[in-house]
Design an enzyme around this catalytic site. Structure first.
Site, short mmCIF file in Angstrom:
data_model
loop_
_atom_site.label_atom_id
_atom_site.label_comp_id
_atom_site.label_asym_id
_atom_site.label_seq_id
_atom_site.Cartn_x
_atom_site.Cartn_y
_atom_site.Cartn_z
N TYR A 68 0.95 -1.11 -0.09
CA TYR A 68 0.08 0.12 -0.20
C TYR A 68 0.82 1.21 0.04
O TYR A 68 1.68 1.37 1.04
CB TYR A 68 -0.89 0.07 1.26
CG TYR A 68 -2.16 -0.77 1.18
CD1 TYR A 68 -3.18 -0.74 0.20
CD2 TYR A 68 -2.33 -2.04 2.31
CE1 TYR A 68 -4.18 -1.59 0.17
CE2 TYR A 68 -3.29 -2.66 2.10
CZ TYR A 68 -4.43 -2.31 1.12
OH TYR A 68 -5.68 -3.32 1.14
N ASP B 121 -7.46 -1.33 -5.60
CA ASP B 121 -8.84 -1.13 -5.44
C ASP B 121 -9.05 -0.49 -4.15
O ASP B 121 -10.49 -0.39 -3.95
CB ASP B 121 -9.58 -2.28 -5.70
CG ASP B 121 -8.93 -3.54 -4.85
OD1 ASP B 121 -8.10 -3.21 -3.87
OD2 ASP B 121 -9.38 -4.99 -4.75
N HIS C 157 -11.27 -6.45 -3.79
CA HIS C 157 -10.95 -6.44 -2.41
C HIS C 157 -12.09 -7.40 -1.45
O HIS C 157 -12.22 -7.07 -0.28
CB HIS C 157 -11.10 -4.90 -1.91
CG HIS C 157 -10.04 -4.78 -0.90
ND1 HIS C 157 -8.81 -4.52 -1.59
CD2 HIS C 157 -9.96 -4.70 0.50
CE1 HIS C 157 -8.07 -4.10 -0.20
NE2 HIS C 157 -8.80 -4.23 0.64
#
Length: 486
Positions: free
Chosen positions: A234, A264, A356
């Site tokens: 991330y 996403d 996700h």
């Protein structure tokens, strides 16, 4: 010699102006750290003046204290005799008296989830189970597999059945991998390392979450160089934090073979079960017109500091400048973006079609819809990229259906976490054992000996095809594949 504090002295420091906590029998002054805490101040202030070890330990990898606090913030040690005796809740008493069944008696992933739900905390269950808004995408992720029918062939020798395949050029034993799944130690102390050891038994690939509850070094400890790991990234607002992590992963390339960039969830979805499990019901409701104090569940706390400004033109060249490991893009949900990803090959080696797990945008399409879109509008990318799917996998038949449509592999996330909750490392092994056996049974009953024989003639997707996107392709094929954009 370090100073020894009584619990009564620590308890006096329970405000934002003077905030002390006890962690692992040491007393810390975290007052200056309050504004910097990724999960916000409130979660620390709820534990101010108390022993916070039980709440802190499952969700923080070792080294977190040393990374964020100064040496002088450690004030001394706690007199353990002065600490109040921990209260045993009715929930904990029930779990202690309820003997777990043999893992072999759990016959499918639903039964494992039921067993795990009995054993893990309500907070952990809410975080794992939750999805966005009305959970439409989460439920449809699995339902769509049920809408695909199988077309078995007969008079085929199916004595032997080989599930092995390759992911990014690495041999794996099964076409099933563990997708990035955060905070595994909420389920069991074995955590992500327990998942890794379970994967080793099946030579299965594991993608490790950026928000793992153990360090990347701990997770791969003792693993064979042949075992395949990927690291999920991330990207942080403070890019130097992501760059520092990439340097750590680059140095462990004998284990971490690629980087998975998740796309996403630039912002967290509204996961109501997770948020409610962390809601402080002692708070008074704000008066009309006042802002509601930020709360959020575990998911929102983990997203603190995550960058929402990622772009094709800026982020991928930045990532390529900080790692030469292959890049996998996770969370692609349209054929247009799969097509775009292919233009960044060869460093972008693969995409994971995923919504996700239904935890980001509710009513976003299941991976199978996106895969069918790719086959309809830009099938040429299947020879340019490896395509993986995750979300909704409950049965070996689900695995086979995805492979028939051209997926290289199929990921599981919640199933691994619930496996941990049901029985630690052995519970994850049971999850993989069930899926391996069901996948082999399905292939044999189809008349298929190995993964490479699977194709679209073994499935009927008509009832799903009518629901996929049916507009203009929206693709610019001029000069496609002429030169990578990286």
């Amino acid at each position: 010699m370090s100073k020894i504090f009584d619990a009564s002295e620590v308890a006096k420091h329970n405000t934002k102006d003077s905030c002390w906590v006890v962690l692992y029998d040491k007393v810390y002054d975290v007052t200056n750290f309050l504004p910097e805490h990724p999960g916000g101040q409130r979660i620390i202030l709820k534990l101010a003046g108390k022993d916070a070890t039980k709440e802190y330990d499952p969700v923080h990898p070792p080294g977190t204290l040393e990374e964020h606090l100064r040496p002088e913030d450690c004030l001394g040690t706690i007199n353990k005799e002065s600490l109040p005796k921990p209260e045993v809740t009715a929930e904990e008493v029930g779990k202690e008296s309820d003997q777990p069944p043999p893992l072999g008696s759990l016959m499918n992933l639903d039964e494992i989830e039921i067993e795990a739900t009995k054993r893990i905390s309500k907070k952990a269950w809410a975080y794992y189970f939750s999805a966005s808004d009305d959970l439409r995408s989460k439920s449809f992720n699995n339902l769509v597999y049920q809408q695909i029918l199988l077309r078995p062939r007969v008079f085929v020798d199916c004595t032997a059945c080989d599930l092995s395949t390759t992911f990014l050029g690495h041999k794996v034993g099964i076409p099933i991998f563990v997708a990035p799944a955060a905070m595994a130690r909420l389920a069991h102390p074995d955590g992500e390392h327990g998942i890794a050891k379970a994967c080793a038994r099946f030579n299965a690939m594991q993608m490790v979450s950026n928000n793992a509850s153990m360090t990347p070094e701990q997770i791969v400890q003792g693993a064979s160089p042949d075992q395949v790991f990927g690291w999920q990234l991330y990207v942080q607002n403070h890019r130097e934090k992501s760059e520092a992590m990439l340097r750590r992963i680059n140095a462990m390339r004998d284990h971490y073979k690629f980087i998975t960039l998740t796309l996403d969830a630039p912002v967290p979805g509204k996961r109501e079960l997770d948020e409610k499990s962390n809601f402080d019901f002692s708070d008074t409701s704000p008066a009309s017109g006042e802002a509601t104090p930020a709360k959020g569940g575990v998911g929102q706390q983990l997203f603190f500091g995550t960058a929402a400004d990622l772009t094709w033109k800026v982020t991928l060249p930045w990532l390529a400048a900080h790692t030469d490991l292959p890049i996998v893009l996770k969370g692609v949900q349209t054929h247009e973006d799969v097509f775009m990803a292919a233009q960044f090959a060869p460093q972008v080696k693969a995409v994971i079609l995923s919504n996700h797990g239904g935890r980001a945008l509710d009513t976003a399409p299941p991976a199978i819809h996106t895969l069918l879109e790719v086959r309809k509008y830009c099938p040429e990318v299947l020879s340019r990229l490896e395509i993986y799917v995750d979300g909704g996998i409950k049965r070996g038949t689900d695995v086979v259906k995805a492979l028939c449509l051209g997926a290289r592999g199929v990921g599981i996330g919640r199933a691994a976490l619930f496996g941990l909750g049901a029985g630690g490392q052995a519970g994850v092994e049971r999850v993989l054992e069930i899926l391996e056996a069901e996948t082999a049974t399905c292939m044999r009953l189809l008349g298929v000996k190995n993964i490479s024989e699977l194709n679209t003639r073994f499935i009927n997707t008509r009832s799903v095809e009518r629901d996929i996107f049916d507009g203009d392709a929206g693709l610019d094929r001029r000069g496609l594949w002429s030169r990578s954009k990286l």
